[in-house]
Write a protein that holds these residues in place. Structure first.
Motif, PDB file in Angstrom:
ATOM      1  N   UNK A 158      48.742 -18.495 -30.846  1.00  0.00           N
ATOM      2  CA  UNK A 158      48.666 -18.593 -32.301  1.00  0.00           C
ATOM      3  C   UNK A 158      47.542 -19.550 -32.668  1.00  0.00           C
ATOM      4  N   UNK A 159      46.590 -19.068 -33.463  1.00  0.00           N
ATOM      5  CA  UNK A 159      45.450 -19.893 -33.860  1.00  0.00           C
ATOM      6  C   UNK A 159      45.785 -20.697 -35.109  1.00  0.00           C
ATOM      7  N   UNK A 160      45.146 -21.839 -35.221  1.00  0.00           N
ATOM      8  CA  UNK A 160      45.360 -22.685 -36.389  1.00  0.00           C
ATOM      9  C   UNK A 160      45.271 -24.151 -36.022  1.00  0.00           C
ATOM     10  N   UNK A 161      45.435 -25.014 -36.998  1.00  0.00           N
ATOM     11  CA  UNK A 161      45.317 -26.452 -36.800  1.00  0.00           C
ATOM     12  C   UNK A 161      46.364 -26.950 -35.804  1.00  0.00           C
ATOM     13  N   UNK A 162      45.943 -27.652 -34.753  1.00  0.00           N
ATOM     14  CA  UNK A 162      46.925 -28.193 -33.803  1.00  0.00           C
ATOM     15  C   UNK A 162      47.832 -29.221 -34.479  1.00  0.00           C
ATOM     16  N   UNK A 163      49.007 -29.419 -33.898  1.00  0.00           N
ATOM     17  CA  UNK A 163      49.921 -30.435 -34.410  1.00  0.00           C
ATOM     18  C   UNK A 163      49.252 -31.812 -34.341  1.00  0.00           C
ATOM     19  N   UNK A 164      48.555 -32.072 -33.234  1.00  0.00           N
ATOM     20  CA  UNK A 164      47.805 -33.315 -33.061  1.00  0.00           C
ATOM     21  C   UNK A 164      46.614 -33.022 -32.171  1.00  0.00           C
ATOM     22  N   UNK A 165      45.578 -33.828 -32.292  1.00  0.00           N
ATOM     23  CA  UNK A 165      44.375 -33.619 -31.489  1.00  0.00           C
ATOM     24  C   UNK A 165      44.676 -33.917 -30.023  1.00  0.00           C
ATOM     25  N   UNK A 166      44.345 -32.958 -29.154  1.00  0.00           N
ATOM     26  CA  UNK A 166      44.592 -33.130 -27.724  1.00  0.00           C
ATOM     27  C   UNK A 166      43.356 -33.761 -27.083  1.00  0.00           C
ATOM     28  N   UNK A 199      40.030 -43.538 -26.366  1.00  0.00           N
ATOM     29  CA  UNK A 199      39.803 -44.475 -27.485  1.00  0.00           C
ATOM     30  C   UNK A 199      40.427 -44.012 -28.791  1.00  0.00           C
ATOM     31  N   UNK A 200      40.883 -42.745 -28.851  1.00  0.00           N
ATOM     32  CA  UNK A 200      41.515 -42.252 -30.074  1.00  0.00           C
ATOM     33  C   UNK A 200      43.001 -41.938 -29.874  1.00  0.00           C
ATOM     34  N   UNK A 201      43.532 -42.228 -28.678  1.00  0.00           N
ATOM     35  CA  UNK A 201      44.923 -41.862 -28.384  1.00  0.00           C
ATOM     36  C   UNK A 201      45.907 -42.697 -29.191  1.00  0.00           C
ATOM     37  N   UNK A 202      46.962 -42.028 -29.699  1.00  0.00           N
ATOM     38  CA  UNK A 202      48.044 -42.720 -30.399  1.00  0.00           C
ATOM     39  C   UNK A 202      49.390 -42.544 -29.693  1.00  0.00           C
ATOM     40  N   UNK A 203      49.552 -41.427 -28.974  1.00  0.00           N
ATOM     41  CA  UNK A 203      50.782 -41.236 -28.209  1.00  0.00           C
ATOM     42  C   UNK A 203      50.503 -40.349 -27.009  1.00  0.00           C
ATOM     43  N   UNK A 204      51.403 -40.440 -26.040  1.00  0.00           N
ATOM     44  CA  UNK A 204      51.280 -39.629 -24.840  1.00  0.00           C
ATOM     45  C   UNK A 204      52.556 -38.864 -24.579  1.00  0.00           C
ATOM     46  N   UNK A 276      58.697 -36.008 -22.225  1.00  0.00           N
ATOM     47  CA  UNK A 276      59.076 -37.301 -22.787  1.00  0.00           C
ATOM     48  C   UNK A 276      57.843 -37.935 -23.415  1.00  0.00           C
ATOM     49  N   UNK A 277      57.936 -38.255 -24.712  1.00  0.00           N
ATOM     50  CA  UNK A 277      56.805 -38.863 -25.420  1.00  0.00           C
ATOM     51  C   UNK A 277      56.891 -40.385 -25.373  1.00  0.00           C
ATOM     52  N   UNK A 278      55.732 -41.042 -25.457  1.00  0.00           N
ATOM     53  CA  UNK A 278      55.674 -42.498 -25.475  1.00  0.00           C
ATOM     54  C   UNK A 278      54.451 -42.933 -26.276  1.00  0.00           C
ATOM     55  N   UNK A 279      54.481 -44.165 -26.785  1.00  0.00           N
ATOM     56  CA  UNK A 279      53.376 -44.677 -27.588  1.00  0.00           C
ATOM     57  C   UNK A 279      52.231 -45.133 -26.701  1.00  0.00           C
ATOM     58  N   UNK A 280      51.014 -44.985 -27.225  1.00  0.00           N
ATOM     59  CA  UNK A 280      49.816 -45.428 -26.509  1.00  0.00           C
ATOM     60  C   UNK A 280      49.006 -46.363 -27.392  1.00  0.00           C
ATOM     61  N   UNK A 281      48.374 -47.330 -26.768  1.00  0.00           N
ATOM     62  CA  UNK A 281      47.395 -48.177 -27.431  1.00  0.00           C
ATOM     63  C   UNK A 281      46.008 -47.675 -27.074  1.00  0.00           C
ATOM     64  N   UNK A 282      45.259 -47.253 -28.069  1.00  0.00           N
ATOM     65  CA  UNK A 282      43.947 -46.641 -27.845  1.00  0.00           C
ATOM     66  C   UNK A 282      43.065 -47.526 -26.974  1.00  0.00           C
ATOM     67  N   UNK A 314      45.801 -37.671 -30.192  1.00  0.00           N
ATOM     68  CA  UNK A 314      45.320 -38.522 -31.269  1.00  0.00           C
ATOM     69  C   UNK A 314      46.261 -38.487 -32.448  1.00  0.00           C
ATOM     70  N   UNK A 315      45.706 -38.583 -33.641  1.00  0.00           N
ATOM     71  CA  UNK A 315      46.516 -38.625 -34.856  1.00  0.00           C
ATOM     72  C   UNK A 315      47.257 -37.306 -35.076  1.00  0.00           C
ATOM     73  N   UNK A 316      48.475 -37.412 -35.568  1.00  0.00           N
ATOM     74  CA  UNK A 316      49.238 -36.233 -35.980  1.00  0.00           C
ATOM     75  C   UNK A 316      48.608 -35.707 -37.265  1.00  0.00           C
ATOM     76  N   UNK A 317      48.400 -34.392 -37.319  1.00  0.00           N
ATOM     77  CA  UNK A 317      47.565 -33.828 -38.380  1.00  0.00           C
ATOM     78  C   UNK A 317      48.255 -33.648 -39.723  1.00  0.00           C
TER      79      UNK A 317
END
Length: 636
Positions: A158-166, A199-204, A276-282, A314-317
């Motif tokens: 499915x094409x379209x804006x990703x949930x967040x930048x990979x 440098x742009x990561x917000x979560x992993x 499993x998601x976790x927070x990241x410091x860019x 990166x940021x959630x869109x």
């Protein structure tokens, strides 16, 4: 007025359906390919170069749809082997396992058998680009001349804006690691992995494919229940028991030990990865570590087949973004066939793709040709999480089949960040009509303490129940139901997870269950080899005719025997019946034939102890057409 409302809603929903269709593409790497083993190596590779979207095309979601069928002019394969679907980008030496299939025991599947599975592989979209080698790897050692699978691998994009930048994809573990060997502990291989965040990561996200195999004195790794921990910077962020109950597998019955619970998998199962998601410091360093439950044994043979990835985003869109993941009920998808415990109530799965916690949204749903219904949902679903919702009003249609539509709107009272995944439709199949008075026929086996059965309405109110304490071994119970107009669910539960019969547990005996009318005719037959439960939804509507289940009910037991085999035959009409016993490997070699003219019901025992140790088939032919076929393991 009704017509106007229907027109307006239909006019709103259908354009969304069309937009979604226009933004979806199916790329097929393996199209009904016959897959067999290579006994000389234990695995067989089917590599296909496939063209995927270019890197500049935005991808919203990717589902991998996997279909198994019996091959042309061959039998479905017998064993529960591990299959891998791997991809390798052009000019890259690294391959990535994007999916893992645990094949079913196919020995009793008929020629027209087919099953479909699916798994979300959107996390791999950065590498599913341009020219890719897609490798379907089938493992195992069984005969490759007479049995195999027909496999289709379909990437639904499915094409379209990703949930967040990979931003990054790291493969951190990939191996078939020994487990329980004190001279080679698994933790020697599952060392902490240090990474530096983009440098742009917000979560992993940690994404793991893991299944246990092998068989030591304690049943490890296939049949032992162990835990695994995930650590981020030394802190435990997830702990999971690597165990799966198999008695509710939607693919049933199978020929082998399909009901036995296993280490994170079941036979006939497309693995759903742990995430499993976790927070990241860019731009900062971090560590990820996997730890298995401490375990040692004197003669180790267990293996943990494990691939793990770390993904960075990166940021959630969008701040507010709900998606409709699936319609569980009503549905004609086989993968959902064992989940509809709500009678006539619809069940959907939703996901929060927005930055803000999802606390409210509006659901509009309707059956084609009917007035739409509206439900205001309230709750709390964090980003990336899913939730199951049971919609409050019954879905009842008079047509045999119709489309059922669902639309989600106004997450948190705001405009949705991506509307193309807010709408889905499924196939509604009208449940069987039962008369106001019907009979539950229930014959227990030798373990009645495992069983109970009940009838409830759509809202869970029980109108009839027979508990396990009321049941005696090898006894027939005839319970008359007198029900008012409405929608109901008949449920049979087996706490042992092995149904009313299972070939591996011949000493437990065999039972049977049917719904009859007051004349003793079968309205519905149920397979006794059902694992953990039977769920059957029906409707009572006075004055409306009901259909009989005129296919004969045929049960053969036991399938593994030193000689005696019993056949239980029940039909509504007299027919000419033949029972034919042949060798399995050469079905032209018939060892016994029995003919019954004008036959309706009865129980027969055949003593095969005079035959050599071998596998045989018992076939039942009614009016010249084969209607039943099951394997006999003689003296094994």
């Amino acid at each position: 007025m009704t017509k106007k409302v229907l027109f307006l809603l239909s006019g709103f929903l259908w354009p969304l359906q069309n937009v979604q269709a226009q933004n979806t593409e199916n790329i097929i790497s393996h199209n009904q390919e016959t897959i067999v083993t290579d006994p000389s190596k234990g695995e067989n590779s089917y590599k296909r170069w496939t063209t995927f979207p270019s890197k500049d095309k935005e991808i919203r979601q990717i589902w991998l749809n996997l279909t198994f069928e019996c091959p042309d002019n061959m039998r479905c394969a017998d064993w529960d082997y591990v299959d891998h679907i791997k991809v390798r980008p052009k000019n890259d030496t690294i391959s990535y396992e994007i999916a893992r299939m645990l094949t079913p025991y196919g020995g009793r599947f008929q020629e027209d058998w087919r099953f479909d599975w699916k798994v979300d592989i959107t996390d791999f979209s950065p590498i599913l680009r341009d020219s890719l080698e897609v490798d379907y790897i089938h493992t195992g050692y069984e005969d490759n001349k007479s049995r195999g699978w027909k496999v289709t691998v379909d990437f639904e994009i499915t094409y379209g804006t990703p949930v967040a930048e990979q931003l990054a994809l790291h493969k951190i573990y990939d191996g078939n690691y020994s487990y329980g060997d004190k001279s080679n502990p698994i933790e020697n291989h599952l060392q902490p992995i240090s990474l530096k965040a983009h440098t742009k990561s917000t979560f992993g996200k940690v994404k793991i494919h893991q299944t246990g195999h092998g068989m030591d004195a304690n049943g490890c790794g296939e049949f032992c229940d162990k835990y695994r921990e995930i650590l981020n910077n030394g802190n435990v962020i997830d702990r999971k028991q690597l165990w799966m109950e198999c008695g509710d597998n939607p693919l049933y019955p199978q020929a082998g030990t399909w009901i036995f619970d296993r280490a994170n998998w079941c036979p006939g199962y497309l693995l759903q990865p742990d995430e499993v998601e976790f927070k990241l410091n860019a731009g900062k360093e971090y560590t990820i570590d996997l730890n298995m439950e401490p375990y040692e044994t004197e003669k180790p043979s267990a293996k943990e087949l494990l691939v793990a990835y770390v993904l960075e985003y990166g940021e959630i869109n969008a701040e507010n973004d709900v998606s409709l993941v699936d319609i569980i009920s009503p549905s004609n998808e086989k993968i959902h066939s064992r989940k509809n415990e709500t009678g006539a109530l619809a069940v959907i799965r939703i996901k929060n793709n927005g930055k803000d916690n999802l606390k409210s949204f509006v659901v509009k749903y309707y059956l084609e040709g009917q007035k739409p219904k509206k439900y205001n949902w309230n709750g709390n679903v964090p980003f990336g999480e899913t939730a199951l919702l049971t919609l409050p009003e019954e879905i009842v249609g008079d047509k045999e089949s119709a489309r059922f539509f669902v639309e989600l709107k106004r997450p948190n009272g705001k405009r949705d960040g991506f509307i193309a995944d807010n709408t889905k439709s499924s196939v509604y199949t009208r449940p069987n009509i039962l008369p106001e008075s019907s009979i539950i026929y229930f014959k227990t086996n030798n373990k009645p303490g495992q069983n109970s059965y009940s009838v409830s309405n759509s809202f869970g109110k029980e109108v009839f129940k027979r508990d396990s304490l009321e049941l005696k071994p090898n006894t027939v119970y005839l319970d008359t139901l007198t029900l008012q107009e409405g929608n109901y669910t008949f449920k049979v539960t087996d706490k042992g997870g092995d149904g009313l019969e299972f070939w591996f547990k011949a000493k437990d005996g065999n039972g049977s269950v049917k719904l009859l009318d007051t004349l003793g005719q079968a309205i519905k037959h149920f397979n006794s080899d059902f694992g953990s439960h039977i769920i059957y939804n029906f409707r009572v509507k006075p004055g409306v005719g009901y259909h009989l289940d005129n296919e004969p009910s045929i049960n053969m037991f036991p399938a593994r025997t030193q000689g005696p085999v019993t056949l239980d035959y029940f039909a509504n009409h007299e027919k000419d019946v033949q029972v034919i016993i042949t060798q399995q490997e050469d079905e032209s070699k018939i060892v016994e034939t029995h003919t019954y003219l004008g036959f309706k019901k009865g129980i027969f025992t055949y003593d095969l102890s005079y035959l050599p140790k071998m596998r045989y088939y018992l076939k039942v032919v009614v009016d010249g057409q084969e209607v039943f076929k099951n394997r006999i393991r003689l003296k094994e």
